[in-house]
Write a protein that holds these residues in place. Structure first.
Motif, mmCIF file in Angstrom:
data_model
loop_
_atom_site.group_PDB
_atom_site.id
_atom_site.type_symbol
_atom_site.label_atom_id
_atom_site.label_comp_id
_atom_site.label_asym_id
_atom_site.label_seq_id
_atom_site.Cartn_x
_atom_site.Cartn_y
_atom_site.Cartn_z
ATOM 1 N N THR A 84 17.462 5.016 -10.228
ATOM 2 C CA THR A 84 17.788 6.281 -10.364
ATOM 3 C C THR A 84 16.937 6.939 -8.817
ATOM 4 O O THR A 84 16.177 5.757 -7.905
ATOM 5 C CB THR A 84 17.626 6.950 -10.936
ATOM 6 N N ASP A 85 16.866 7.671 -8.158
ATOM 7 C CA ASP A 85 16.892 8.329 -6.787
ATOM 8 C C ASP A 85 14.878 8.852 -7.685
ATOM 9 O O ASP A 85 15.156 10.005 -8.937
ATOM 10 C CB ASP A 85 16.798 9.192 -6.361
ATOM 11 N N GLU A 86 14.435 9.470 -6.960
ATOM 12 C CA GLU A 86 12.811 9.935 -7.144
ATOM 13 C C GLU A 86 13.074 11.634 -7.765
ATOM 14 O O GLU A 86 12.763 12.127 -8.188
ATOM 15 C CB GLU A 86 12.046 9.975 -5.695
ATOM 16 N N PRO A 145 6.457 8.704 -16.370
ATOM 17 C CA PRO A 145 5.521 8.105 -16.708
ATOM 18 C C PRO A 145 6.036 6.500 -15.812
ATOM 19 O O PRO A 145 7.292 6.300 -14.969
ATOM 20 C CB PRO A 145 6.480 7.799 -18.412
ATOM 21 N N LEU A 146 5.480 5.484 -16.545
ATOM 22 C CA LEU A 146 5.266 4.407 -15.344
ATOM 23 C C LEU A 146 6.902 3.846 -14.983
ATOM 24 O O LEU A 146 7.513 3.292 -14.701
ATOM 25 C CB LEU A 146 4.618 3.208 -15.822
ATOM 26 N N SER A 147 7.083 3.522 -16.312
ATOM 27 C CA SER A 147 9.091 3.578 -16.625
ATOM 28 C C SER A 147 9.969 4.225 -15.728
ATOM 29 O O SER A 147 11.255 3.541 -15.230
ATOM 30 C CB SER A 147 9.807 3.159 -17.884
ATOM 31 N N ASP A 148 10.031 5.574 -15.915
ATOM 32 C CA ASP A 148 10.566 6.540 -15.194
ATOM 33 C C ASP A 148 10.324 5.873 -13.481
ATOM 34 O O ASP A 148 10.867 6.563 -12.694
ATOM 35 C CB ASP A 148 10.499 7.723 -15.392
ATOM 36 N N ILE A 149 8.915 6.012 -12.434
ATOM 37 C CA ILE A 149 9.052 5.493 -12.079
ATOM 38 C C ILE A 149 9.447 3.945 -10.770
ATOM 39 O O ILE A 149 9.367 4.438 -10.278
ATOM 40 C CB ILE A 149 6.560 5.362 -11.714
ATOM 41 N N ALA A 150 9.398 3.564 -11.890
ATOM 42 C CA ALA A 150 9.928 2.312 -11.497
ATOM 43 C C ALA A 150 11.193 2.460 -10.990
ATOM 44 O O ALA A 150 11.919 1.610 -10.467
ATOM 45 C CB ALA A 150 9.451 0.960 -12.397
ATOM 46 N N LEU A 179 0.883 -0.834 0.577
ATOM 47 C CA LEU A 179 0.322 -0.229 0.335
ATOM 48 C C LEU A 179 1.155 1.603 -0.258
ATOM 49 O O LEU A 179 0.547 1.931 -1.042
ATOM 50 C CB LEU A 179 -0.917 0.103 0.890
ATOM 51 N N LEU A 180 2.027 1.486 0.665
ATOM 52 C CA LEU A 180 2.455 2.430 0.580
ATOM 53 C C LEU A 180 3.550 2.626 -0.565
ATOM 54 O O LEU A 180 3.801 3.392 -0.911
ATOM 55 C CB LEU A 180 4.010 2.698 1.782
ATOM 56 N N ARG A 181 3.817 1.437 -0.929
ATOM 57 C CA ARG A 181 4.210 1.539 -2.665
ATOM 58 C C ARG A 181 3.349 2.074 -3.583
ATOM 59 O O ARG A 181 4.214 2.731 -4.736
ATOM 60 C CB ARG A 181 4.998 -0.226 -2.968
ATOM 61 N N LEU A 182 1.832 1.497 -3.637
ATOM 62 C CA LEU A 182 1.271 2.420 -4.042
ATOM 63 C C LEU A 182 0.639 3.227 -3.941
ATOM 64 O O LEU A 182 0.506 4.447 -5.366
ATOM 65 C CB LEU A 182 0.025 1.707 -4.212
ATOM 66 N N GLN A 183 1.313 4.041 -2.831
ATOM 67 C CA GLN A 183 0.539 5.101 -2.429
ATOM 68 C C GLN A 183 2.009 6.510 -3.298
ATOM 69 O O GLN A 183 1.159 7.605 -3.818
ATOM 70 C CB GLN A 183 1.152 6.162 -1.225
ATOM 71 N N ARG A 184 3.307 5.739 -3.464
ATOM 72 C CA ARG A 184 4.110 7.056 -4.596
ATOM 73 C C ARG A 184 4.354 6.178 -5.770
ATOM 74 O O ARG A 184 4.894 7.520 -5.969
ATOM 75 C CB ARG A 184 5.576 6.075 -3.609
ATOM 76 N N ILE A 185 3.635 5.520 -5.986
ATOM 77 C CA ILE A 185 3.226 5.146 -6.924
ATOM 78 C C ILE A 185 2.309 6.432 -7.719
ATOM 79 O O ILE A 185 2.654 6.911 -9.363
ATOM 80 C CB ILE A 185 2.961 3.950 -7.857
ATOM 81 N N MET A 186 0.631 6.132 -7.246
ATOM 82 C CA MET A 186 0.854 7.376 -7.363
ATOM 83 C C MET A 186 0.659 9.122 -7.332
ATOM 84 O O MET A 186 0.217 9.619 -8.121
ATOM 85 C CB MET A 186 -0.822 7.051 -6.716
ATOM 86 N N LEU A 187 1.356 9.364 -6.528
ATOM 87 C CA LEU A 187 1.847 10.809 -6.139
ATOM 88 C C LEU A 187 2.636 10.637 -7.017
ATOM 89 O O LEU A 187 2.759 11.804 -7.900
ATOM 90 C CB LEU A 187 2.833 10.454 -4.838
ATOM 91 N N LEU A 188 4.070 10.254 -8.024
ATOM 92 C CA LEU A 188 4.598 10.317 -8.793
ATOM 93 C C LEU A 188 3.819 10.453 -10.189
ATOM 94 O O LEU A 188 4.069 11.149 -11.183
ATOM 95 C CB LEU A 188 5.731 9.392 -9.049
ATOM 96 N N ARG A 189 2.964 9.291 -9.966
ATOM 97 C CA ARG A 189 2.063 9.133 -11.787
ATOM 98 C C ARG A 189 1.781 10.632 -11.427
ATOM 99 O O ARG A 189 0.848 11.335 -13.258
ATOM 100 C CB ARG A 189 1.025 8.124 -11.454
ATOM 101 N N GLU A 190 0.927 11.242 -10.378
ATOM 102 C CA GLU A 190 -0.076 12.225 -10.720
ATOM 103 C C GLU A 190 1.025 13.856 -11.110
ATOM 104 O O GLU A 190 0.656 14.593 -11.845
ATOM 105 C CB GLU A 190 -0.604 12.976 -9.061
ATOM 106 N N LEU A 191 2.105 13.394 -10.596
ATOM 107 C CA LEU A 191 3.217 14.144 -11.666
ATOM 108 C C LEU A 191 3.747 14.103 -12.810
ATOM 109 O O LEU A 191 4.266 14.948 -13.301
ATOM 110 C CB LEU A 191 4.443 14.455 -10.502
ATOM 111 N N GLY A 192 2.779 13.531 -13.032
ATOM 112 C CA GLY A 192 3.290 12.994 -14.635
ATOM 113 C C GLY A 192 4.533 11.816 -15.254
ATOM 114 O O GLY A 192 4.627 11.890 -15.953
#
Length: 256
Positions: free
Chosen positions: A73-75, A61-66, A46-59
């Motif tokens: 790489t770092d956030e 791409p999924l490859s960069d989020i992964a 759930l915590l990882r999903l929260q970070r995924i959704m926050l980064l996705r909200e910033l636009g």
């Protein structure tokens, strides 16, 4: 405590299909998959999903989020890279808006608009692409630039608009294939890349090596990436890989 995929979907306000997609691409793995195939998630997921959704909200791409979440790489680096892309897209939109404003002013009689001003924003973008090609490929790019300019020397506004619309339709079809999970080197992707190659060839006679090199521009040139990402933020790297695969598998390019 463990939560089912439907419960997590409701909690996060996303679809179960999205969670299954995240699982399929390795972005968010369930804590446990039962014998009947049910996915179960714990607090860590759930915590990882929260970070995924926050980064996705910033636009991002999924490859960069992964890459950011898995430590490649770092956030902060991912966000800085994304900011550069957004800034390039902002500048591109600003230039296009300036062209539109001049056109409106001309058509409304507020000021005299010369015909060549219709293409100011497009011409500036072409100049930047020309400079990028020279930096990447040196004088070898000069002939390709000249071929492209010769092919479009008589283009009208309608020609530019038609080419842009055709490109957008092709990118949309590519996006659908990507979202269905088609790999960039799958036959479906290569068929779409064939259409892309023909559209490129209509402007300049790119051989297999030149077309393969075009993949770098799709991901690294901010304006070229923005054109593709406007249809699907995750499409540029997929298209770049499809271009490389097409050059090798169907154009016969031999890689050293």
């Amino acid at each position: 405590m463990r939560y089912s995929i439907s419960r997590v979907a409701r909690m996060a306000g996303i679809s179960s299909r999205t969670l299954r997609h995240y699982h399929d691409i390795g972005l968010l793995l369930p804590a446990h998959v039962s014998a009947n195939g049910y996915r179960w998630y714990g607090r860590g997921e759930l915590l990882r999903l929260q970070r995924i959704m926050l980064l996705r909200e910033l636009g991002l791409p999924l490859s960069d989020i992964a890459a950011a979440l898995d430590g490649d790489t770092d956030e902060l680096t991912a966000l800085r890279k994304h900011r550069e892309q957004l800034a390039a897209e902002r500048d591109r939109i600003t230039r296009v808006l300036d062209t539109v404003d001049r056109t409106i002013a001309g058509l409304s009689g507020e000021r005299l608009l010369h015909d060549e001003e219709f293409f100011t924003g497009l011409a500036e973008a072409k100049d930047r692409l020309r400079q990028d090609l020279r930096v990447r490929y040196g004088t070898a790019a000069e002939s390709h630039i000249a071929d492209a300019e010769h092919a479009t020397r008589h283009w009208t506004r309608a020609d530019y608009e038609n080419a842009a619309e055709q490109g957008k339709r092709l990118y949309t079809r590519m996006s659908r294939a990507r979202r269905r999970g088609a790999p960039p080197d799958a036959p479906e992707a290569l068929d779409l890349a064939a259409e892309h190659y023909q559209s490129v060839r209509a402007l300049w006679p790119a051989d297999a090596a030149a077309y393969h090199a075009l993949a770098d521009l799709i991901t690294d040139n901010p304006e070229q990436r923005a054109i593709v990402a406007a249809v699907d933020p995750d499409l540029p790297p997929w298209l770049a890989e499809a271009v490389r695969a097409y050059a090798v598998q169907r154009l016969g390019l031999r890689m050293n």
